[in-house]
Design an enzyme around this catalytic site. Structure first.
Site, mmCIF file in Angstrom:
data_model
loop_
_atom_site.group_PDB
_atom_site.id
_atom_site.type_symbol
_atom_site.label_atom_id
_atom_site.label_comp_id
_atom_site.label_asym_id
_atom_site.label_seq_id
_atom_site.Cartn_x
_atom_site.Cartn_y
_atom_site.Cartn_z
ATOM 1 C CG ASP A 110 -4.399 0.209 9.815
ATOM 2 O OD1 ASP A 110 -3.226 0.407 8.887
ATOM 3 O OD2 ASP A 110 -4.110 0.238 11.206
ATOM 4 C CG PHE B 287 -0.803 8.574 9.326
ATOM 5 C CD1 PHE B 287 0.555 7.965 9.592
ATOM 6 C CD2 PHE B 287 -2.038 8.288 9.685
ATOM 7 C CE1 PHE B 287 0.484 6.240 10.206
ATOM 8 C CE2 PHE B 287 -2.006 6.245 10.283
ATOM 9 C CZ PHE B 287 -0.963 6.085 9.947
ATOM 10 C CE LYS C 12 4.231 8.890 5.453
ATOM 11 N NZ LYS C 12 2.827 8.144 5.936
ATOM 12 C CG ASP D 266 6.779 5.988 6.631
ATOM 13 O OD1 ASP D 266 7.041 7.121 6.077
ATOM 14 O OD2 ASP D 266 6.175 6.124 8.239
ATOM 15 C CG ASP E 13 -0.652 -0.436 2.505
ATOM 16 O OD1 ASP E 13 1.348 -0.764 2.757
ATOM 17 O OD2 ASP E 13 -1.082 -0.807 3.071
ATOM 18 N NE ARG F 196 -6.916 -2.591 8.258
ATOM 19 C CZ ARG F 196 -5.554 -2.661 8.217
ATOM 20 N NH1 ARG F 196 -4.607 -1.847 7.232
ATOM 21 N NH2 ARG F 196 -4.495 -2.791 8.953
#
Ligand code: IMP
Ligand code: MG
Length: 176
Positions: free
Chosen positions: A161, A154, A133, A105, A102, A167
């Site tokens: 989530d 975020f 990200k 980070d 997904d 979600r």
């Protein structure tokens, strides 16, 4: 009660934008892997909707399997260590693998997973992530198929989530 009605959020990526981008990624994967049958490995739980939309949009045969990797506790910051709590069941030695995630980070999860599947002898290994990200990279991970680059924040929705909530949105929001 309305879904997420108490949540302070702003729209980050619309449902239409997500779906359009999924089609573009699927088209690229379909042409890059023509004549092959890659194994798509989804990273649970966040990648489920992206995975399902992507796999159905790809126009060549693929196989599916999943891992679950824990790198985050209930906090919004990475714990710095990664472990598998669910492994794949399809043998992947000698097969082309695409890891479907997904969001990247810190990069810790995907760099760990990449190493794991390279060691297991995947014939090739690429990464497909809906979101890269940029603000908190610790490990350089090259995302071969990237949906969106986002600087910071975020995000929740479309599988992402916050403490197992939110979600279910078909679009992606940034928490305020
Ligand atoms: P990394 O190991 O730091 O790259 O983190 C990867 C995992 O952290 C992702 O698979 C997500 O589950 C979670 N994560 C990172 N950023 C976000 C976010 O903005 N929203 C929701 N989950 C996130
Ligand atoms: Mg995840």
């Amino acid at each position: 009660m309305v879904k997420g009605d108490r949540l302070e959020k702003e729209l980050c990526i619309s449902e239409a934008a997500i779906q359009e981008r999924v089609q573009v990624l699927a088209k690229k994967i379909s042409s890059d892997y023509e004549g092959e049958e890659p194994v798509l490995i989804g990273v649970l739980n966040g990648a489920v909707f992206f995975f399902a939309d992507l796999m159905r949009a790809i126009r060549i045969p693929t196989k599916m399997d999943f891992v679950r990797a824990i790198s985050y506790g209930s906090q919004m910051e990475s714990s710095g260590s990664v472990r598998l709590t669910k492994d794949v069941e399809i043998p992947i030695a000698g097969k082309p693998v695409i890891l479907v995630e997904d969001i990247v980070d810190s990069g810790l999860t995907l760099s760990y997973l990449k190493e794991v599947f390279e060691q297991r002898g995947a014939s090739s290994l690429k990464i497909c992530a809906l979101i890269d990200k940029l603000e908190r990279k610790e490990k350089d991970v090259f995302v071969d198929y990237c949906g969106f680059q986002i600087q910071e924040g975020f995000l929740v929705g479309y599988g992402l989530d916050c403490n197992e909530e939110y979600r279910y949105f078909p679009e992606i929001y940034r928490l305020k």
